[in-house]
Design a protein around this motif. Structure first.
Motif, PDB file in Angstrom:
ATOM      1  N   ASP A 190      77.657  17.810 -63.515  1.00 17.79           N
ATOM      2  CA  ASP A 190      76.813  18.523 -64.485  1.00 17.79           C
ATOM      3  C   ASP A 190      75.505  18.990 -63.845  1.00 17.79           C
ATOM      4  O   ASP A 190      74.529  19.246 -64.536  1.00 17.79           O
ATOM      5  N   GLY A 191      75.484  19.079 -62.522  1.00 11.87           N
ATOM      6  CA  GLY A 191      74.236  19.397 -61.838  1.00 11.87           C
ATOM      7  C   GLY A 191      73.945  20.886 -61.780  1.00 11.87           C
ATOM      8  O   GLY A 191      74.845  21.730 -61.813  1.00 11.87           O
ATOM      9  N   LYS A 192      72.665  21.194 -61.659  1.00 12.56           N
ATOM     10  CA  LYS A 192      72.215  22.580 -61.518  1.00 12.56           C
ATOM     11  C   LYS A 192      70.871  22.580 -60.823  1.00 12.56           C
ATOM     12  O   LYS A 192      70.006  21.749 -61.109  1.00 12.56           O
ATOM     13  N   VAL A 193      70.685  23.505 -59.887  1.00 11.36           N
ATOM     14  CA  VAL A 193      69.408  23.653 -59.181  1.00 11.36           C
ATOM     15  C   VAL A 193      69.083  25.139 -59.106  1.00 11.36           C
ATOM     16  O   VAL A 193      69.942  25.960 -58.769  1.00 11.36           O
ATOM     17  N   VAL A 194      67.836  25.486 -59.440  1.00  5.32           N
ATOM     18  CA  VAL A 194      67.345  26.858 -59.292  1.00  5.32           C
ATOM     19  C   VAL A 194      66.254  26.847 -58.228  1.00  5.32           C
ATOM     20  O   VAL A 194      65.312  26.049 -58.305  1.00  5.32           O
ATOM     21  N   LEU A 195      66.391  27.716 -57.230  1.00  8.98           N
ATOM     22  CA  LEU A 195      65.451  27.793 -56.118  1.00  8.98           C
ATOM     23  C   LEU A 195      64.820  29.178 -56.049  1.00  8.98           C
ATOM     24  O   LEU A 195      65.480  30.183 -56.324  1.00  8.98           O
TER      25      LEU A 195
END
Length: 843
Positions: free
Chosen positions: A74-79
């Motif tokens: 369920d992970g999410k990363v915005v860079l």
């Protein structure tokens, strides 16, 4: 002689060219990678692969170049890259920015939303190991380069919006919604993928152009819109500050081990650097009535914590002013009369105060999670401290024989409680879970006995919020809580039930009914050596030794009769079965299967069916790793005996239906057959799956493709995919309800309904229908992500552009109700009163 001179000239020319190249490319100017959003299961590791405490990376912090970023289920990363690029990591993704160079620029008072092109030339290289990236770039400078590397090729970017996904089984999937991406396979020529196009690249490097995937297009649009809204007001001054942090110049020279540092090296270069050194730590949380410092002090005062050969735990004030180094360290005089090579005040700490560092006797610090922003001066000092010395080598040898230090090095984590923690004999999983807790919770859990500590740290969902809730209760209540099953404990802690109410609820009768079987089972006694040996030999026979290895880890080495049974069930579930050449698998209870840690992929699908209200009540399983199901009439009837109501035929990887499945059950009340594949589901063309006495569900975590397949049940029939469903011809029948649900696309081209079904439900992100006739007397619900147009209508006809179809219900061709064609709004108003177009939040 001539050859020697020619060789020397060649070397000099190469060095000059390399230097010019560095100047042109801005090699000494690093770009910055800024964390915008971090959600769900996210972890980080450094360039050497050592795990880093994820709490170090908070919104607005830099993620160092060459650090791995990994997202879970369920992970999410915005860079945000400092050249204006937005990059979103979706679930189950691992990637790193391996190289990022950027020429400095003037922010000119702008925000990120003001930029139409990148503020200065840049060179970017990204390694995508697995998973999916959604990217939006500014228009790149002609001097810039932007590459994403995968196992099967490299994508070259020229200012665009796109999604790139890679997996070990499907290779690379590239979808572009704006501008162009050039994809190059090893040894091949670049293939340009322009706006509205896609590319599938197999693991063998075969690139096949294709149209843009509509689901990918929707994902790209919504993901980039969200990332843009979150960053458009970011001042470019903030971005420049992030770049300056990454591009801090390396020290021009380093003092020799025995040289006296200059006065400039003894102090920060400016007030800003001094502020960073003094405020670099993150304040630790101090919940409830006791501070972390109080708890650390309490633990440190216990007589069994500090051994004679271990260093005392430093409090915060001591950490800010480190003690003088040992007499025989390299920081002291190595030759009589020479000044010391460094002073104690030179070494600032870059370790947050909520994760203090134990320093082993050698004076060489244990590897600890790095801060995202690191003082350049501190790096130079630390490198000088790492210069070799005879005394350090001697102490290093002693360090390697220190059990506590070895544990700290093995996990790459340190704490003021490291010495105490070593006495509990935790496995790596338990130790890592301990270090994920807040410092206060770490101190509290170490007050418990070994059995309690091991059990709490073995619970998969036990983290700081659960620990905080657990220790709010009195000791007596905590003892009662520990009599519950692990799942009940976590559920109760998540609800934070009032203690008085909880104690009243935890009566002896309630505790006896708390297990998964609702029976007061006997205690889970230690297994005998014979039981363990028997299971081990059984697993070896079926080439499943990894199950025993995992059980040893999960149980902390204390194998009980319960773990023996877990291993036996896992062995049955992870075998391959071909019903044509051998008998069907053993019938297993749902309680044993749903809690078995080795069958989580298939179990997760069953939980989705429960969430969708497509399955409820107790279940029994005929489970396997891969199954080929071949059955004739009445062959399933013996399984529906006694209390068996829901029978699941499941696989963890692949399930093949070979031949027709037709069965009748002796008990005609509320029986239900569920076909569930955690991986691929294969149903040949023309297959019949039906029963007049049992409900039926066909489900898969992957795509479901049915061509001229007849699927019929007694009262209810369901088709459910966590990806796409495609139906070409065939029938769907039940007396009460027919349901077809997909997570992404639902495409139907020819489908009949039988048995006068009274309710029909179809749901997906996007629904596309052709050649279908809904019964006039059936209540039909068609739900999509965006819902109806003008509150009522679907899209009509083939002229609607593909982009406008995404997220809608689409009557593409020959959609009827009671034989009446629904090809426009007037016809829908006249003949489609039984059809309701709805909206869903999550398909």
């Amino acid at each position: 002689m001539f050859k020697h001179n020619l060789f020397s000239i060649t070397i000099i020319l190469c060095m000059v060219c390399a230097g010019l190249s560095n100047i042109v490319s801005g090699q000494n100017n690093k770009g910055a990678l800024i964390l915008v959003e971090k959600r769900g299961d996210v972890s980080f590791s450094d360039a050497q692969g050592l795990n880093i405490n994820g709490s170090v990376f908070t919104t607005g912090k830099n993620v160092p170049i060459d650090h791995n970023i990994m997202t879970g289920q369920d992970g999410k990363v915005v860079l945000l890259l400092s050249n204006g690029t937005l990059m979103t990591l979706t679930e189950n993704t691992k990637m790193k920015v391996s190289s990022f160079e950027q020429v400095p620029f003037d922010p000119q008072g702008k925000t990120l939303g003001d930029l139409e092109e990148e503020p200065s030339p840049s060179n970017i290289e990204i390694d995508l190991d697995i998973g999916s990236l959604v990217v939006k770039t500014k228009k790149l400078d002609k001097k810039s380069s932007f590459e994403i590397r995968s196992a099967v090729g490299v994508a070259g970017i020229r200012g665009t919006e796109f999604q790139m996904a890679t997996s070990p089984t499907q290779g690379v999937q590239l979808d572009v919604t704006e501008s162009t991406v050039a994809f190059t396979t090893p040894g091949g020529q670049p293939v340009n993928v322009s706006q509205g196009g896609g590319l599938s690249v197999s693991n063998s490097g075969v690139a096949t152009p294709r149209p843009l995937n509509p689901v990918a297009a929707q994902t790209i649009s919504t993901t980039n819109q969200s990332a843009t809204q979150a960053t458009e007001n970011v001042p470019m001054e903030t971005v420049v500050t992030a770049i300056e942090t990454e591009s801090a110049p390396e020290p021009e020279s380093e003092p020799e081990p025995n040289e006296q540092p200059s006065s400039e090296e003894e102090k920060p270069d400016n007030q800003d650097e001094q502020d960073i050194q003094e405020n670099e730590s993150v304040p630790s949380e101090q919940p409830m009535e006791e501070t972390v410092e109080d708890l650390v002090e309490d633990i440190a005062e216990e007589p069994d914590i500090l051994e004679d050969d271990s260093d005392p735990v430093l409090d915060q004030s001591e950490q800010e002013s480190p003690p003088p180094p040992p007499e025989d360290s390299t920081s002291e005089q190595s030759v009589s009369g020479e000044p010391p090579s460094e002073t104690p005040g030179e070494v600032p700490t870059d370790i947050p105060t909520d994760v203090p560092s134990d320093t082993p006797p050698s004076g060489e610090p244990v590897t600890a999670p790095s801060s995202p922003q690191k003082s350049t001066k501190m790096e130079a000092v630390m490198e000088k401290r790492n210069q070799p010395s005879t005394n350090r080598e001697a102490k290093q040898s002693a360090l390697e024989n220190n059990t506590d230090a070895q544990q700290a090095r093995k996990t790459a984590k340190v704490s003021p409680f490291s010495t105490r923690l070593a006495k509990f004999g935790l496995n790596d999983q338990q130790t890592n879970r301990f270090f994920e807790l807040g410092q206060r919770e770490q101190a509290l859990i170490l007050r418990e006995d070994q059995a309690v500590v091991k059990r709490l740290l073995s619970m998969k969902s036990f983290s700081t919020p659960q620990a905080n809730a657990f220790f709010r209760y009195s000791k007596e209540t905590r003892e009662k809580i520990l009599e519950l099953d692990n799942s009940a404990i976590i559920a109760g802690l998540n609800q934070q039930i009032d203690e008085a109410l909880l104690r009243n609820a935890l009566s002896e009768a309630d505790l006896g009914m708390s297990s998964v079987t609702n029976l007061p089972d006997a205690p889970d006694l230690p297994s005998t050596d014979f039981d363990t040996l028997l299971l081990s030999e059984h697993l070896k026979e079926f080439d499943q030794s990894e199950i025993m290895e995992e059980i040893l880890v999960l149980s902390g080495g204390a194998i009980t009769k319960g773990w023996i049974r877990t291993g036996e069930v896992a062995s049955e579930l992870l075998k391959d079965y071909d019903w044509e050449t051998s008998s069907a698998p053993t019938l297993l209870s749902g309680d044993e299967v749903l809690t078995n840690p080795f069958y989580e992929t298939a179990v997760s699908l069953i939980k989705e069916l429960e969430n969708d209200s497509l399955l409820y009540g107790k279940t029994n399983f005929i489970g396997g790793k891969n199954q080929i199901v071949v059955t004739k009439s009445q062959s399933l009837a013996p399984y529906f005996t006694g209390a068996v109501k829901n029978l699941v035929i499941s696989s963890d990887q692949k399930l093949i239906i070979k031949g027709n499945i037709e069965w009748e059950t002796p008990n005609t009340e509320n029986t239900h057959l569920i076909i569930a594949s955690g991986g691929e589901l294969e149903i040949p063309i023309g297959t019949i799956i039906k029963s007049s006495t049992s409900d039926l569900t066909v489900s898969s975590r992957q795509d479901i493709n049915l061509e001229n397949v007849d699927v019929a049940g007694s009262k209810r029939v369901s088709i459910r995919s966590l990806r796409d469903v495609e139906i070409k011809g065939g029938t769907l029948g039940a007396s009460a309800e027919a349901t077809v649900k997909a997570r992404r696309n639902l495409q139907v081209d020819g489908l009949n309904f039988t048995r006068n079904v009274s309710n029909i439900l179809m749901e997906a992100t996007t629904v596309r229908l052709r050649n279908i006739n809904f019964p006039a007397n059936a209540a039909v619900r068609l739900n999509s992500l965006k819902g109806p147009i003008q509150g009522k209508y679907p899209n009509f006809g083939t002229a609607v552009p593909a982009a406008q179809q995404i997220g809608r219900v689409n009557f593409i061709e020959n959609v009827r109700s009671g034989g009446n064609l629904l090809h426009n709004r007037q016809a829908f108003d006249q003949f489609g009163n039984n059809i309701k177009i709805g909206k869903i939040n999550r398909p």
